[in-house]
Design a protein around this motif. Structure first.
Motif, short mmCIF file in Angstrom:
data_model
loop_
_atom_site.label_atom_id
_atom_site.label_comp_id
_atom_site.label_asym_id
_atom_site.label_seq_id
_atom_site.Cartn_x
_atom_site.Cartn_y
_atom_site.Cartn_z
N SER A 32 0.71 -1.35 -0.05
CA SER A 32 0.08 0.06 -0.24
C SER A 32 0.97 1.28 0.11
O SER A 32 0.52 2.20 -0.60
CB SER A 32 -0.87 0.01 1.24
N GLY A 33 2.19 1.22 0.60
CA GLY A 33 2.88 2.44 0.74
C GLY A 33 3.56 2.58 -0.41
O GLY A 33 3.87 3.95 -0.76
N LEU A 106 3.02 17.95 5.11
CA LEU A 106 3.18 17.01 6.12
C LEU A 106 4.79 16.59 6.49
O LEU A 106 5.24 16.52 7.66
CB LEU A 106 2.25 15.82 6.16
N SER A 107 5.38 16.23 5.46
CA SER A 107 6.79 15.77 5.65
C SER A 107 7.77 16.92 6.06
O SER A 107 8.74 16.85 7.02
CB SER A 107 7.26 15.46 4.22
N HIS A 108 7.24 18.18 5.79
CA HIS A 108 8.02 19.40 6.34
C HIS A 108 7.79 19.40 7.88
O HIS A 108 8.88 19.59 8.69
CB HIS A 108 7.40 20.58 5.71
N TYR A 109 6.59 19.32 8.40
CA TYR A 109 6.35 19.62 9.74
C TYR A 109 7.04 18.24 10.45
O TYR A 109 7.11 18.19 11.81
CB TYR A 109 4.83 19.72 10.02
N TRP A 219 10.00 9.45 7.90
CA TRP A 219 8.96 9.69 6.96
C TRP A 219 8.57 8.60 6.16
O TRP A 219 7.39 8.31 5.64
CB TRP A 219 9.55 10.90 6.14
N ALA A 220 9.34 7.69 5.71
CA ALA A 220 9.22 6.37 5.06
C ALA A 220 7.92 5.55 5.92
O ALA A 220 6.75 5.16 5.47
CB ALA A 220 10.28 5.45 4.63
N ARG A 221 8.29 5.45 7.18
CA ARG A 221 7.26 5.02 8.04
C ARG A 221 5.95 5.50 8.06
O ARG A 221 4.93 4.76 7.95
CB ARG A 221 7.80 4.55 9.52
N VAL A 222 5.98 6.90 8.12
CA VAL A 222 4.77 7.71 7.95
C VAL A 222 3.77 7.35 6.89
O VAL A 222 2.57 7.22 6.77
CB VAL A 222 4.88 9.21 8.33
N LEU A 223 4.42 7.37 5.61
CA LEU A 223 3.82 7.21 4.32
C LEU A 223 3.28 5.80 4.49
O LEU A 223 2.33 5.43 3.74
CB LEU A 223 4.86 6.99 3.34
N GLU A 224 4.06 4.68 4.86
CA GLU A 224 3.31 3.37 4.96
C GLU A 224 2.13 3.24 5.94
O GLU A 224 1.14 2.65 5.65
CB GLU A 224 4.32 2.50 5.79
N ARG A 225 2.17 4.00 7.20
CA ARG A 225 0.83 4.26 7.87
C ARG A 225 -0.11 4.72 7.19
O ARG A 225 -1.13 4.52 7.27
CB ARG A 225 1.47 4.79 9.08
N ALA A 226 0.23 6.05 6.62
CA ALA A 226 -0.76 6.66 5.87
C ALA A 226 -1.67 5.93 4.79
O ALA A 226 -2.74 6.00 4.48
CB ALA A 226 -0.18 8.06 5.41
#
Length: 526
Positions: A32-33, A106-109, A219-226
């Motif tokens: 999914s990521g 979101l990546s910036h914050y 950030w890669a882990r955030v994209l996977e969760r998102a």
């Protein structure tokens, strides 16, 4: 994907935030990521624009930081949650260009607080902030390659709590803050102004490579969760498409992007030379102080002043030298003319205020208590004997599910194990965490007077578990947490268009708890 990534890195990335956003995509491991990464590359122009908008468009610099030593002050976690909710909304409604922009923002914050200069401040940092950031940008490729070649690997595990994103940012800021003083002490300003890459020694270079790995992997882990959350909301996978056209368009724009990069670099160099010149002449930086540094320093000063004034007011109120009291004349009391503060035991007078007793004196001047027949304090609007259907978040259909496993009353529900209940219900959407949250909401409604269902839902979402938690809360802090939770998808669902509780309402709830204090036993003095 790789040819397009190479083109974007070579020509389109003009800042550290651009590189972070792009370099995280190959590290995304879930199916999914990878579908989400494909969407971001299809709309790479919006993705990269979003990654710089907080600096160039929003300019809300106090939301780019988490100052660890100031009680984790800073708005980065709160604003990150807001943009995460927007990302979910856009992905759910197939607004993929807007979703790419939201992901970039979101990546910036998310990554900004993982850089040391955004986790604390000092006077010398005013001078060093812009030169260090310029050196980081100019040294990006060598620092990044150092991390890739290093044997160390970053482990970035996200929690499953509702506030997982904010938790990740706070933990990242705490890690980066350990490097703050090292970076300030080791940066070579004179050399960095002439040659940005020369500003870092070998040890600083190695330290920054660790932080690069932290930000990119995180950030890669955030994209996977998102991506997982988005596909769960959509009840279908994210679409995939060809990257041929995006790669063609990115290739056509290469000359323009390279020209923009050279212009920005020249402008930045001029700004740093002016800043350094002012520092050499005056020993300070005022005229050429970067706006982002100036804003954060000003806001932090206000925050610290407020904390100092609050501590001063607390000390003044706790002073034992100033005393004020109003007492009724009592002709039967031979000690009526005696200063009440001299003879009355503090515990006795406090008990008189909270338990409905009046302090009187015996023939020796010792305090005794006399009941005033004050009505018993009001309890919460829900009782343990009430039917479970009256509890917050539990409607008739859900209550019927609980009845099927033998739970009919509020008290039975509160006494049950959340994990056991979730297994007995055997529904995919009622997890043990959901049951525990409902139990917290129900507990609050039982213990705190005057709360509505959405009030306890907001309090539970903000982290309050019971009346004791609420009584200990700082009003301003709790109000901010409630406002933050009200912006999440769960908070908006609970509010159903209503306004979030105001600060005055929260203060009223806390006062109502303080009025229901345990009855103190008032004893005669020995």
């Amino acid at each position: 994907m790789k040819p397009l990534l190479s083109i974007l890195r070579a020509a389109h990335c003009r800042s550290t935030h651009h590189y972070f956003a792009i370099d995280a995509l190959p590290l995304v491991q879930t199916d999914s990521g990878q579908r989400l990464s494909n969407l971001l590359l299809q709309h790479h122009d919006r993705y990269l624009t979003g990654a710089k908008d907080p600096d160039t468009r929003f300019r809300d610099f106090q939301n780019h930081v988490v100052h660890v030593n100031d009680g984790y002050w800073g708005g980065a976690p709160r604003v990150a949650h807001q943009w995460y909710d927007r990302l979910m909304k856009y992905l759910r409604t197939d607004r993929f260009r807007d979703a790419a922009h939201a992901a970039g923002v979101l990546s910036h914050y998310f990554t900004d607080p993982m850089m040391p200069l955004h986790t604390a401040q000092c006077e010398r940092e005013k001078v060093l902030h812009r030169p260090i950031e310029w050196s980081v940008t100019k040294s990006y490729h060598s620092i990044y390659q150092n991390w890739v070649d290093d044997e160390l690997r970053v482990v970035f595990q996200m929690s499953d709590h509702p506030g997982w994103l904010g938790e990740a940012i706070l933990h990242g800021a705490r890690f980066a803050n350990r490097k703050y003083q090292f970076l300030i002490d080791h940066y070579r300003l004179d050399e960095g102004v002439k040659d940005p890459q020369a500003g870092f020694d070998h040890d600083t270079h190695a330290m920054l490579s660790e932080l690069f790995g932290l930000a990119i992997t995180g950030w890669a882990r955030v994209l996977e969760r998102a991506s997982l959350d988005a596909e769960s909301l959509r009840a279908k996978p994210l679409p995939t498409g060809s990257l041929t056209l995006p790669m063609l368009m990115s290739t056509i724009k290469v000359p323009t992007r390279l020209w923009l990069r050279r212009i920005e670099s020249k402008v930045q160099k001029i700004k740093i030379e002016k800043l350094f010149g002012e520092y050499q002449r005056t020993g300070d930086v005022r005229e050429h102080l970067p706006s982002d540094v100036d804003v954060v320093h000003r806001v932090v000063k206000v925050h610290r002043d407020e904390l100092r004034w609050k501590a001063q007011r607390k000390r003044q109120l706790e002073s034992t030298e100033t005393k004020i009291a109003v007492t009724a004349a009592d002709s039967d009391n031979p000690f009526a003319d005696v200063d009440p503060f001299a003879d009355v035991d503090v515990d006795a007078s406090e008990a008189a205020q909270t338990t409905g007793t009046s302090v009187r004196y015996d023939e020796r001047g010792n305090p005794v208590s006399i009941a005033m027949n004050r009505p018993s304090p009001q309890l919460g609007s829900l009782s343990r004997r009430d039917a479970l259907v009256d509890a917050p978040s539990i409607g008739p259909k859900t209550a019927a599910r609980f009845e099927a496993i033998g739970i009919h009353l509020v008290g039975e529900f509160l006494d049950a194990s959340a994990e056991v209940v979730a297994k007995q219900l055997a529904t995919y959407w009622i997890t043990d965490e959901t049951v525990a949250l409902w139990q917290t909401q129900t507990t609050l409604m039982c213990e705190v007077p005057g709360l509505r269902a959405r009030d306890v839902q907001m309090l539970a979402g903000a982290g309050c578990r019971n009346a004791a938690d609420l009584a200990k809360c700082d009003i301003s802090f709790l109000h901010q947490e409630v406002l933050r939770y009200s912006t999440t998808s769960a908070g908006r669902r609970y509010l159903r268009g209503a306004k979030a509780p105001s600060r005055a309402e929260i203060a009223k709830w806390i006062r109502s708890i303080s009025n229901i204090a345990p009855v103190h036993e008032v004893r005669r003095s020995a």
